[in-house]
Design an enzyme around this catalytic site. Structure first.
Site, PDB file in Angstrom:
ATOM      1  N   GLU A  76       0.823  -1.203   0.000  1.00 31.43           N
ATOM      2  CA  GLU A  76       0.000   0.000   0.000  1.00 31.43           C
ATOM      3  C   GLU A  76       0.863   1.261   0.000  1.00 31.43           C
ATOM      4  O   GLU A  76       1.864   1.337   0.693  1.00 31.43           O
ATOM      5  CB  GLU A  76      -0.917   0.011   1.220  1.00 31.43           C
ATOM      6  CG  GLU A  76      -1.923  -1.125   1.261  1.00 31.43           C
ATOM      7  CD  GLU A  76      -2.975  -1.040   0.168  1.00 31.43           C
ATOM      8  OE1 GLU A  76      -3.102   0.041  -0.451  1.00 31.43           O
ATOM      9  OE2 GLU A  76      -3.664  -2.051  -0.068  1.00 31.43           O
ATOM     10  N   ARG A 127     -17.540  -0.994   6.430  1.00 30.73           N
ATOM     11  CA  ARG A 127     -18.601  -1.662   5.665  1.00 30.73           C
ATOM     12  C   ARG A 127     -19.325  -2.691   6.512  1.00 30.73           C
ATOM     13  O   ARG A 127     -20.534  -2.924   6.349  1.00 30.73           O
ATOM     14  CB  ARG A 127     -17.976  -2.322   4.427  1.00 30.73           C
ATOM     15  CG  ARG A 127     -18.952  -3.115   3.549  1.00 30.73           C
ATOM     16  CD  ARG A 127     -18.228  -3.731   2.364  1.00 30.73           C
ATOM     17  NE  ARG A 127     -17.138  -4.603   2.776  1.00 30.73           N
ATOM     18  CZ  ARG A 127     -17.281  -5.875   3.127  1.00 30.73           C
ATOM     19  NH1 ARG A 127     -18.477  -6.439   3.122  1.00 30.73           N
ATOM     20  NH2 ARG A 127     -16.224  -6.592   3.471  1.00 30.73           N
ATOM     21  N   CYS A 151      -7.515  -2.429   8.479  1.00 32.41           N
ATOM     22  CA  CYS A 151      -6.221  -2.495   7.780  1.00 32.41           C
ATOM     23  C   CYS A 151      -5.667  -1.086   7.572  1.00 32.41           C
ATOM     24  O   CYS A 151      -4.506  -0.810   7.878  1.00 32.41           O
ATOM     25  CB  CYS A 151      -6.371  -3.199   6.438  1.00 32.41           C
ATOM     26  SG  CYS A 151      -6.524  -4.991   6.546  1.00 32.41           S
ATOM     27  N   HIS A 177      -1.241  -5.706   1.649  1.00 33.45           N
ATOM     28  CA  HIS A 177      -2.436  -6.544   1.570  1.00 33.45           C
ATOM     29  C   HIS A 177      -2.129  -7.830   0.820  1.00 33.45           C
ATOM     30  O   HIS A 177      -1.388  -7.808  -0.175  1.00 33.45           O
ATOM     31  CB  HIS A 177      -3.565  -5.804   0.840  1.00 33.45           C
ATOM     32  CG  HIS A 177      -4.506  -5.099   1.762  1.00 33.45           C
ATOM     33  ND1 HIS A 177      -4.762  -3.745   1.687  1.00 33.45           N
ATOM     34  CD2 HIS A 177      -5.280  -5.566   2.788  1.00 33.45           C
ATOM     35  CE1 HIS A 177      -5.646  -3.415   2.613  1.00 33.45           C
ATOM     36  NE2 HIS A 177      -5.984  -4.504   3.284  1.00 33.45           N
TER      37      HIS A 177
END
Length: 216
Positions: free
Chosen positions: A85, A95, A148, A170
């Site tokens: 990332e 979510r 994360c 990731h």
């Protein structure tokens, strides 16, 4: 294995969440630690998928191990490549609920903190090294807005204060995990990719210079 005289690498990964009983990120970092042969000590820590606890667990691990390099990892179900990332943003927007039932919406991680933090890892060199193993890899420009991203943001905030090199990677789901039809990557490929991440992080130095054209 551990090198008693070299620097220390801290790897973190997350506990299972969302009703799962395993987490491929944790499977991968523990497998890498089992086969690691240096040139540094390697320590692993499992982080909770709980917004209210991520920072304190990171702080405790960093104070305990005094690492030179910290690589945080997490699961990106639906991705087909290992993705270092680039940037963490100061947002929590869940979510699904975390493992304590919290579900923040458009909340800052740190109301007084930086808008964003960039990775301290040589992400393009890492991608090139992983691809050299015939394992899919790509730079990602979003770590999402779940735990994360929070771990990545908190980690880079701590790196700014504690003088270590850090970043977030990731990893895809592994075969047998998650919903049918989603992309997966064999665990051994994920482990080999993370080995590249750690070795490139230990090397330090500047990242590759982009030569133009589309990044893919």
């Amino acid at each position: 294995m551990a090198d008693a005289t070299g620097p220390t690498v801290l790897l973190t990964a997350f506990e299972p969440f969302g009703g799962a009983t395993t987490n491929p990120s944790w499977d991968a970092v523990t497998a890498l630690a089992d086969r690691w042969d240096g040139p540094a000590r390697m320590r692993v820590e499992q982080l909770p998928v709980v917004f209210a606890e991520v920072r304190q667990r990171l702080v405790a691990a960093i104070l305990e191990h005094r690492p030179t390099v910290v690589v945080a990892t997490g699961l990106a179900e639906g991705r087909s490549a290992v993705t270092p990332e680039r940037v963490a943003i100061n947002v929590q927007d869940a979510r699904i609920p975390d493992n304590a039932g919290a579900r923040p919406v458009d909340e800052p991680i740190d109301p007084n903190g930086a808008t964003a933090w960039f990775s301290g890892l040589p992400i393009k060199r890492i991608v090139a090294g992983i691809r050299a193993l015939d394992v899919p890899a790509a730079v990602s420009n979003t770590a999402g807005t779940f735990t994360c991203n929070q771990a990545f943001y908190e980690l880079m905030s701590l790196a700014d204060r504690h003088d270590f090199r850090g970043g977030f990677v990731h990893v895809p789901a592994t075969p047998g995990f998650g919903a049918p039809g989603l992309p997966t990557l064999p665990l051994d490929d994920v482990v080999r990719a993370l080995d590249v991440v750690v070795r490139e992080a230990l090397r330090g130095g500047p990242d590759l210079v982009e030569q133009g054209g589309a990044e893919h």
